[in-house]
Design a protein around this motif. Structure first.
Motif, PDB file in Angstrom:
ATOM      1  N   ARG A 135      -1.149  60.125  24.209  1.00  0.00           N
ATOM      2  CA  ARG A 135      -1.668  59.894  25.557  1.00  0.00           C
ATOM      3  C   ARG A 135      -1.693  61.242  26.261  1.00  0.00           C
ATOM      4  O   ARG A 135      -0.851  62.103  25.996  1.00  0.00           O
ATOM      5  CB  ARG A 135      -0.752  58.942  26.356  1.00  0.00           C
ATOM      6  CG  ARG A 135      -0.549  57.553  25.744  1.00  0.00           C
ATOM      7  CD  ARG A 135      -1.799  56.699  25.846  1.00  0.00           C
ATOM      8  NE  ARG A 135      -1.515  55.298  25.549  1.00  0.00           N
ATOM      9  CZ  ARG A 135      -1.522  54.758  24.333  1.00  0.00           C
ATOM     10  NH1 ARG A 135      -1.782  55.503  23.264  1.00  0.00           N
ATOM     11  NH2 ARG A 135      -1.262  53.465  24.170  1.00  0.00           N
ATOM     12  N   SER A 136      -2.618  61.394  27.175  1.00  0.00           N
ATOM     13  CA  SER A 136      -2.636  62.632  27.952  1.00  0.00           C
ATOM     14  C   SER A 136      -1.512  62.597  28.985  1.00  0.00           C
ATOM     15  O   SER A 136      -1.025  61.511  29.345  1.00  0.00           O
ATOM     16  CB  SER A 136      -4.008  62.819  28.599  1.00  0.00           C
ATOM     17  OG  SER A 136      -4.351  61.658  29.294  1.00  0.00           O
ATOM     18  N   PRO A 137      -1.105  63.771  29.470  1.00  0.00           N
ATOM     19  CA  PRO A 137       0.009  63.794  30.429  1.00  0.00           C
ATOM     20  C   PRO A 137      -0.311  62.980  31.672  1.00  0.00           C
ATOM     21  O   PRO A 137      -1.443  62.999  32.160  1.00  0.00           O
ATOM     22  CB  PRO A 137       0.155  65.281  30.784  1.00  0.00           C
ATOM     23  CG  PRO A 137      -0.568  66.020  29.714  1.00  0.00           C
ATOM     24  CD  PRO A 137      -1.632  65.108  29.187  1.00  0.00           C
ATOM     25  N   ILE A 138       0.670  62.304  32.175  1.00  0.00           N
ATOM     26  CA  ILE A 138       0.459  61.425  33.342  1.00  0.00           C
ATOM     27  C   ILE A 138       0.064  62.259  34.575  1.00  0.00           C
ATOM     28  O   ILE A 138      -0.657  61.773  35.448  1.00  0.00           O
ATOM     29  CB  ILE A 138       1.694  60.522  33.600  1.00  0.00           C
ATOM     30  CG1 ILE A 138       1.329  59.377  34.540  1.00  0.00           C
ATOM     31  CG2 ILE A 138       2.881  61.309  34.129  1.00  0.00           C
ATOM     32  CD1 ILE A 138       0.321  58.404  34.026  1.00  0.00           C
ATOM     33  N   GLU A 139       0.480  63.520  34.582  1.00  0.00           N
ATOM     34  CA  GLU A 139       0.130  64.383  35.730  1.00  0.00           C
ATOM     35  C   GLU A 139      -1.389  64.477  35.911  1.00  0.00           C
ATOM     36  O   GLU A 139      -1.884  64.677  37.018  1.00  0.00           O
ATOM     37  CB  GLU A 139       0.685  65.809  35.546  1.00  0.00           C
ATOM     38  CG  GLU A 139       2.193  65.943  35.705  1.00  0.00           C
ATOM     39  CD  GLU A 139       2.961  65.419  34.501  1.00  0.00           C
ATOM     40  OE1 GLU A 139       2.352  65.269  33.406  1.00  0.00           O
ATOM     41  OE2 GLU A 139       4.155  65.124  34.644  1.00  0.00           O
ATOM     42  N   ASP A 140      -2.143  64.316  34.792  1.00  0.00           N
ATOM     43  CA  ASP A 140      -3.617  64.386  34.872  1.00  0.00           C
ATOM     44  C   ASP A 140      -4.202  63.187  35.616  1.00  0.00           C
ATOM     45  O   ASP A 140      -5.383  63.194  35.969  1.00  0.00           O
ATOM     46  CB  ASP A 140      -4.248  64.373  33.459  1.00  0.00           C
ATOM     47  CG  ASP A 140      -3.829  65.560  32.623  1.00  0.00           C
ATOM     48  OD1 ASP A 140      -3.170  66.465  33.170  1.00  0.00           O
ATOM     49  OD2 ASP A 140      -4.158  65.581  31.414  1.00  0.00           O
ATOM     50  N   LYS A 141      -3.407  62.142  35.772  1.00  0.00           N
ATOM     51  CA  LYS A 141      -3.957  60.884  36.299  1.00  0.00           C
ATOM     52  C   LYS A 141      -3.233  60.375  37.531  1.00  0.00           C
ATOM     53  O   LYS A 141      -3.409  59.210  37.910  1.00  0.00           O
ATOM     54  CB  LYS A 141      -3.908  59.821  35.197  1.00  0.00           C
ATOM     55  CG  LYS A 141      -4.923  60.123  34.112  1.00  0.00           C
ATOM     56  CD  LYS A 141      -4.598  59.480  32.812  1.00  0.00           C
ATOM     57  CE  LYS A 141      -5.607  59.898  31.764  1.00  0.00           C
ATOM     58  NZ  LYS A 141      -5.110  59.835  30.405  1.00  0.00           N
ATOM     59  N   VAL A 142      -2.425  61.214  38.097  1.00  0.00           N
ATOM     60  CA  VAL A 142      -1.667  60.790  39.292  1.00  0.00           C
ATOM     61  C   VAL A 142      -1.927  61.761  40.432  1.00  0.00           C
ATOM     62  O   VAL A 142      -1.922  62.978  40.217  1.00  0.00           O
ATOM     63  CB  VAL A 142      -0.138  60.769  39.018  1.00  0.00           C
ATOM     64  CG1 VAL A 142       0.624  60.298  40.260  1.00  0.00           C
ATOM     65  CG2 VAL A 142       0.177  59.869  37.846  1.00  0.00           C
ATOM     66  N   ILE A 143      -2.161  61.208  41.577  1.00  0.00           N
ATOM     67  CA  ILE A 143      -2.185  62.028  42.785  1.00  0.00           C
ATOM     68  C   ILE A 143      -0.923  61.683  43.558  1.00  0.00           C
ATOM     69  O   ILE A 143      -0.678  60.507  43.856  1.00  0.00           O
ATOM     70  CB  ILE A 143      -3.442  61.705  43.638  1.00  0.00           C
ATOM     71  CG1 ILE A 143      -4.712  62.020  42.830  1.00  0.00           C
ATOM     72  CG2 ILE A 143      -3.404  62.478  44.957  1.00  0.00           C
ATOM     73  CD1 ILE A 143      -5.987  61.479  43.477  1.00  0.00           C
ATOM     74  N   TRP A 144      -0.129  62.673  43.814  1.00  0.00           N
ATOM     75  CA  TRP A 144       1.088  62.448  44.606  1.00  0.00           C
ATOM     76  C   TRP A 144       0.773  62.821  46.049  1.00  0.00           C
ATOM     77  O   TRP A 144       0.385  63.951  46.316  1.00  0.00           O
ATOM     78  CB  TRP A 144       2.226  63.337  44.099  1.00  0.00           C
ATOM     79  CG  TRP A 144       2.710  63.052  42.710  1.00  0.00           C
ATOM     80  CD1 TRP A 144       2.164  63.507  41.556  1.00  0.00           C
ATOM     81  CD2 TRP A 144       3.828  62.258  42.335  1.00  0.00           C
ATOM     82  NE1 TRP A 144       2.881  63.041  40.474  1.00  0.00           N
ATOM     83  CE2 TRP A 144       3.904  62.279  40.923  1.00  0.00           C
ATOM     84  CE3 TRP A 144       4.782  61.518  43.055  1.00  0.00           C
ATOM     85  CZ2 TRP A 144       4.901  61.583  40.223  1.00  0.00           C
ATOM     86  CZ3 TRP A 144       5.766  60.845  42.349  1.00  0.00           C
ATOM     87  CH2 TRP A 144       5.817  60.869  40.942  1.00  0.00           C
ATOM     88  N   ARG A 145       0.936  61.907  46.907  1.00  0.00           N
ATOM     89  CA  ARG A 145       0.808  62.233  48.348  1.00  0.00           C
ATOM     90  C   ARG A 145       2.160  61.960  48.985  1.00  0.00           C
ATOM     91  O   ARG A 145       2.359  60.908  49.586  1.00  0.00           O
ATOM     92  CB  ARG A 145      -0.287  61.389  48.991  1.00  0.00           C
ATOM     93  CG  ARG A 145      -1.687  61.628  48.439  1.00  0.00           C
ATOM     94  CD  ARG A 145      -2.735  61.061  49.368  1.00  0.00           C
ATOM     95  NE  ARG A 145      -4.028  60.894  48.708  1.00  0.00           N
ATOM     96  CZ  ARG A 145      -4.930  61.865  48.584  1.00  0.00           C
ATOM     97  NH1 ARG A 145      -4.672  63.060  49.052  1.00  0.00           N
ATOM     98  NH2 ARG A 145      -6.084  61.625  47.976  1.00  0.00           N
ATOM     99  N   VAL A 146       3.051  62.888  48.731  1.00  0.00           N
ATOM    100  CA  VAL A 146       4.433  62.642  49.187  1.00  0.00           C
ATOM    101  C   VAL A 146       4.914  63.748  50.126  1.00  0.00           C
ATOM    102  O   VAL A 146       4.331  64.815  50.163  1.00  0.00           O
ATOM    103  CB  VAL A 146       5.400  62.532  47.984  1.00  0.00           C
ATOM    104  CG1 VAL A 146       5.080  61.287  47.190  1.00  0.00           C
ATOM    105  CG2 VAL A 146       5.330  63.760  47.103  1.00  0.00           C
TER     106      VAL A 146
END
Ligand SMILES: Cc1cc2nc3c(=O)[nH]c(=O)nc-3n(C[C@H](O)[C@H](O)[C@H](O)COP(=O)(O)O)c2cc1C
Length: 195
Positions: A184-195
């Motif tokens: 699987r590709s890294p999850i960072e490629d598919k997450v936008i963190w708005r924190v």
């Protein structure tokens, strides 16, 4: 992280899909299948519709399943593409795995929830089965082609439209110690963190 968290994450990460040819003919213990189905029962369900319906095929009942796959192949294949060997392969296909579990979604036409929500619920139930199977050392795959979802197969598992089949999970023991590869590709490629 405690041991339970690690154990759960490893089961999720290491669950793999096995091809039919990667299964051994060794029978599957039906008590283990009951445990898999017990896990399926706890899938989330919006509106408590509990839309999952399963039918377990093992032993000789796989012949009836193979007949329906063959019939579905005949019905779906245009005459110029029809191949008797391909039909026979569908007839024999269920015998390549000791257990086949149909993934049915019950719909009545007067349903409380949109279809996609029941579909999601059955898919999660399928994942529960797959994770349980993996945790008990079984090899499994979700197969979902149009032949296995055909109305003639739906009829065999005791459902009728607008209920649907999402496919089958076939279950067996791995034929060898070779585990299928997946990435699987890294999850960072598919997450936008708005924190
Ligand atoms: C809804 C659904 C349907 C699938 N149908 C098929 C299928 O028809 N044939 C197949 O070879 N794999 C099928 N798979 C399995 C995927 O190919 C598999 O999950 C993917 O290759 C990743 O491998 P892994 O499950 O080992 O991580 C399906 C998976 C899902 C979620």
């Amino acid at each position: 992280m405690n041991d339970t968290v690690h154990a759960l994450l490893n089961i999720i990460r290491e669950r793999r899909s096995y091809a039919l040819k990667e299964l051994s003919p060794e029978p599957v213990n039906l008590d283990d299948v009951k445990l898999m189905l017990e896990a399926a029962r706890w899938a989330p369900t919006h509106g408590m519709t509990e839309p999952w319906r399963f039918c377990v095929f093992a032993g000789a009942s796989r012949a009836a399943l193979g007949e329906r796959f063959a019939e579905a192949y005949r019905l779906l294949t245009p005459p110029e593409k029809y191949d008797p060997k391909a039909e026979q392969a569908q007839r024999e296909r269920p015998f390549a795995a000791p257990v086949w579990i149909s993934l049915g979604m019950l719909r009545t036409g007067q349903d409380k929830m949109p279809e996609w929500e029941d579909l999601a619920s059955v898919a999660i139930a399928a994942q529960h089965i797959h994770l349980m199977a993996h945790s008990m050392g079984y090899a499994c795959k979700w197969t979902s082609g149009e032949i296995v979802r055909h109305e003639r197969v739906l009829d065999l598992v005791g459902l009728k439209p607008p209920s649907k089949l999402l496919g089958f999970l076939f279950v067996g023991r791995p034929a060898s110690g070779v585990v299928p590869q997946a990435s699987r590709s890294p999850i960072e490629d598919k997450v936008i963190w708005r924190v």
